[in-house]
Design an enzyme around this catalytic site. Structure first.
Site, PDB file in Angstrom:
ATOM      1  N   LYS A   1      13.050  -2.747   3.122  1.00  0.00           N
ATOM      2  CA  LYS A   1      12.034  -2.081   2.310  1.00  0.00           C
ATOM      3  C   LYS A   1      12.715  -1.009   1.474  1.00  0.00           C
ATOM      4  O   LYS A   1      13.384  -0.123   2.018  1.00  0.00           O
ATOM      5  CB  LYS A   1      10.960  -1.447   3.210  1.00  0.00           C
ATOM      6  CG  LYS A   1      10.012  -0.480   2.483  1.00  0.00           C
ATOM      7  CD  LYS A   1       8.915   0.079   3.388  1.00  0.00           C
ATOM      8  CE  LYS A   1       8.137   1.209   2.696  1.00  0.00           C
ATOM      9  NZ  LYS A   1       7.067   1.786   3.546  1.00  0.00           N
TER      10      LYS A   1
ATOM     11  N   LYS B   1      -1.035  10.364  -0.689  1.00  0.00           N
ATOM     12  CA  LYS B   1      -0.700  11.104   0.530  1.00  0.00           C
ATOM     13  C   LYS B   1      -0.977  12.594   0.345  1.00  0.00           C
ATOM     14  O   LYS B   1      -0.919  13.091  -0.786  1.00  0.00           O
ATOM     15  CB  LYS B   1       0.805  10.936   0.832  1.00  0.00           C
ATOM     16  CG  LYS B   1       1.205   9.579   1.350  1.00  0.00           C
ATOM     17  CD  LYS B   1       2.704   9.532   1.646  1.00  0.00           C
ATOM     18  CE  LYS B   1       3.147   8.164   2.131  1.00  0.00           C
ATOM     19  NZ  LYS B   1       2.570   7.747   3.419  1.00  0.00           N
TER      20      LYS B   1
ATOM     21  N   ARG C   1       4.567  -3.317   3.342  1.00  0.00           N
ATOM     22  CA  ARG C   1       4.319  -4.718   3.747  1.00  0.00           C
ATOM     23  C   ARG C   1       4.087  -5.608   2.544  1.00  0.00           C
ATOM     24  O   ARG C   1       4.414  -6.787   2.567  1.00  0.00           O
ATOM     25  CB  ARG C   1       3.158  -4.750   4.757  1.00  0.00           C
ATOM     26  CG  ARG C   1       1.842  -4.284   4.217  1.00  0.00           C
ATOM     27  CD  ARG C   1       0.866  -3.893   5.314  1.00  0.00           C
ATOM     28  NE  ARG C   1       1.161  -2.585   5.896  1.00  0.00           N
ATOM     29  CZ  ARG C   1       0.451  -2.008   6.866  1.00  0.00           C
ATOM     30  NH1 ARG C   1      -0.601  -2.629   7.389  1.00  0.00           N
ATOM     31  NH2 ARG C   1       0.787  -0.836   7.331  1.00  0.00           N
TER      32      ARG C   1
HETATM   33  N1  BES Z   1       6.282   4.905   4.218  1.00  0.00           N
HETATM   34  C1  BES Z   1       5.103   5.031   4.996  1.00  0.00           C
HETATM   35  C2  BES Z   1       5.372   5.131   6.487  1.00  0.00           C
HETATM   36  C3  BES Z   1       6.101   6.359   6.947  1.00  0.00           C
HETATM   37  C4  BES Z   1       5.397   7.461   7.385  1.00  0.00           C
HETATM   38  C5  BES Z   1       7.475   6.395   6.989  1.00  0.00           C
HETATM   39  C6  BES Z   1       6.069   8.579   7.819  1.00  0.00           C
HETATM   40  C7  BES Z   1       8.150   7.511   7.419  1.00  0.00           C
HETATM   41  C8  BES Z   1       7.443   8.614   7.846  1.00  0.00           C
HETATM   42  C9  BES Z   1       4.192   3.817   4.753  1.00  0.00           C
HETATM   43  O1  BES Z   1       4.261   3.255   3.502  1.00  0.00           O
HETATM   44  C10 BES Z   1       2.794   4.269   4.943  1.00  0.00           C
HETATM   45  O2  BES Z   1       2.358   5.058   4.157  1.00  0.00           O
HETATM   46  N2  BES Z   1       2.129   3.761   5.969  1.00  0.00           N
HETATM   47  C11 BES Z   1       0.788   4.122   6.247  1.00  0.00           C
HETATM   48  C12 BES Z   1       0.019   2.874   6.563  1.00  0.00           C
HETATM   49  C13 BES Z   1      -1.458   3.072   6.660  1.00  0.00           C
HETATM   50  C14 BES Z   1      -2.017   3.365   5.284  1.00  0.00           C
HETATM   51  C15 BES Z   1      -2.079   1.836   7.240  1.00  0.00           C
HETATM   52  C16 BES Z   1       0.823   5.053   7.460  1.00  0.00           C
HETATM   53  O3  BES Z   1       1.638   4.857   8.354  1.00  0.00           O
HETATM   54  O4  BES Z   1       0.052   6.009   7.464  1.00  0.00           O
HETATM   55 ZN    ZN Z   2       6.015   3.550   2.479  1.00  0.00          ZN
HETATM   56 MN    MN Z   3       2.910   4.192   2.109  1.00  0.00          MN
END
Ligand code: BES
Ligand code: ZN
Ligand code: MN
Length: 490
Positions: A254, A266, A340
């Site tokens: 990724k 975010k 994903r």
């Molecule tokens: N890149 C993030 C995941 C992440 C979070 C990596 C903290 C490193 C530190 C990923 O793209 C993401 O935002 N995931 C979301 C998914 C959710 C929207 C289902 C998450 O984990 O909150």
């Molecule tokens: Zn991400």
């Molecule tokens: Mn994300």
């Protein structure tokens, strides 16, 4: 930092000598003790806190009767357990200790050549620092150590054993640099430009831009990059170290060069961390570099899905439906579950174009994996027990721990959708890392596949034995080991 090997010479001004947990003085320690009229025995007696555990230190300044300015006693752990990994830890801790003593040069006795090479490897890994943007750091705050020499019975053999480790360290530094760079410096095209350096090692490089990916129908990946001014890229690295007829193995990373979350934006606090949301891609790049540098006898494909997830006027919206290269349609319920989407097209591409023996993907995919496992283990998901076992086994060898989590129909149905073939998030927040893995599984067909969720381990807030805080390059040593152990010359 200069690293050298030379013959054992107990007159070096700053000298480290090992003492194992038995606290019995042997070899160099015994000789120095004798020359110093029993000084080591005396010091050990006066310092019962020193038990000889791996990487413990006891420093004697200006010992009488000895030529040293400082003599460092270094714990070696249990003598029978002094293996390559322990030597790496000792080497790493030695660098930290030398810097805290503010010395410029140090010599360490490590008689056995291969252990000396691994101590040097640990020392090199620990000496890494990403400080190129610090223009005002005072000299007195910078690390002092400029040179470390390992004193060994066979310096030539140690040097030879160190060469491939030195090269892997350089690959790890490439990964750490890519991960540490801010997102105004590393974006999809500039990531590709850096990866092009691998051509001189014999790596074949292919790059697909948005035009080519549109032709291939990669609507899931392209949708993520749609709100960014930076063009999305699919980077394909090929190392052919085996016969043409040998089926390749594949690694997919990724590479979200910055993840704002997109329209599902975010919160501001901590968002800067999302510059390292491309750690999977950087790890794949470092891995291919190290395999090519050591001319690994294997055919391997590395794929990096490189995009920036931004919320501009052209960004995809929650509720948009995209069609992936596989033909499967996806309702993008949350634009922050973008990793994903990127991986779905990268996985389908590598699976159908290269028909690999297996695919391992690495991704900073979910915050939920940090809740489940914390920051010491990566989450491992797989549709193939043998592949999962090979990864777990290599993880033990390299001390990059993984923990396998389940996949199953009860999780898979949580991403079913009324609008499209699937949606990119589960219904609630439960089992968030597993539903993400289920999503990926829908794009790998029957190919043995493993997914490493490295969100908790790609970046560290504290120094570890041979990994300074910051980008860890978790996975480079692990997957190099896994390939070496199971897929070379076969
Ligand atoms: N890149 C993030 C995941 C992440 C979070 C990596 C903290 C490193 C530190 C990923 O793209 C993401 O935002 N995931 C979301 C998914 C959710 C929207 C289902 C998450 O984990 O909150
Ligand atoms: Zn991400
Ligand atoms: Mn994300």
């Amino acid at each position: 930092m200069k690293i050298a090997f030379s013959a054992i010479d107990l007159k070096k001004p700053v000298l480290a000598v090992g003492i194992d947990e038995s606290l019995k003085l042997a070899d160099a320690a015994a000789q120095i003790d004798k020359a110093g009229k029993g000084i080591i025995a005396k010091v050990l007696k006066a310092n019962p806190a020193f038990t000889g555990k791996v990487g413990q230190f006891l420093t004697v300044h200006q010992p009488a009767e000895l030529p040293q300015a400082a003599l460092l006693l270094v714990g070696l752990g249990q003598k029978a357990k002094l293996d390559n990994l322990a030597a790496m830890k000792i080497g790493g801790k030695l660098v930290a200790q030398a810097n805290s003593l503010r010395v410029k040069e140090i010599a360490a006795v490590m008689p056995e050549a291969v252990l000396a090479a691994h101590a040097a490897y640990g020392a090199k890994l620990r000496s890494y620092r990403f400080d190129k943007y610090r223009t005002k750091e005072k000299a007195e705050d910078k690390p002092t150590l400029a040179s470390i020499t390992f004193l060994t019975k066979d310096p030539a053999a140690a040097k030879k054993a160190f060469a491939p480790l030195d090269s892997t360290a350089e690959s790890i530094f490439l990964t750490r640099n890519l991960v540490s760079e801010p997102a105004n410096v590393i974006y999809p095209a500039s990531f590709v430009a850096r990866a092009k350096e691998l051509a001189k090692l014999g790596v074949k490089i292919k790059v697909l831009g948005e035009k080519e990916m549109t032709k291939l129908g990669m609507g899931a990946l392209l949708g993520v990059g749609q709100g960014s001014r930076r063009e999305s890229q699919l980077l394909i690295l090929e190392w052919n170290g085996a016969a043409k007829t040998s089926q390749p193995v594949a690694f997919v990373g990724k590479g979200v060069t910055f993840d704002t979350g997109g329209i599902s934006i975010k919160p501001a606090g901590g968002m800067e961390e999302m510059k390292w949301d491309m750690a999977g891609a950087a790890t794949v790049t470092g891995l291919i570099r190290t395999l090519a540098a050591r001319k690994a006898k294997v055919n391997v494909i590395g794929v990096a899905g490189l995009v920036e997830n931004m919320p501009d006027g052209n960004a995809q919206r929650p509720g948009d439906v995209v069609t992936s290269m596989s033909g499967q349609t996806i309702e993008v319920v949350n634009t922050d579950a973008e990793g994903r989407l990127v991986l779905s097209d990268a996985l389908h591409y590598v699976n159908t174009v290269y028909k690999p023996k297996f695919i391992v993907d690495l991704a900073t995919l979910t915050g939920a994996i940090i809740i489940a496992l914390g920051s010491s283990r990566a989450g491992l998901f797989s549709n193939d027990d043998k592949l999962a076992e090979q990864i777990s086994d290599a993880a033990k060898d390299t001390d990059e721990p993984v923990w396998r989590l389940p996949l199953g129909d009860e999780y898979d149905k949580q991403i079913n959708c009324d609008v499209a073939d699937m949606q990119n998030v589960g219904y609630g927040r439960e089992a968030g890392s597993i539903t993400a893995a289920q999503f990926l599984q829908r794009f790998v067909g029957k190919t043995p596949w493993a997914h490493l969720d490295i969100a908790g381990v790609a970046w560290s807030k504290k120094d570890a034995d041979f990994t300074p805080k910051g980008a860890t390059a978790f996975g480079v040593r692990l997957l190099d080991r896994m390939v070496a152990k199971h897929y070379e010359g076969k």
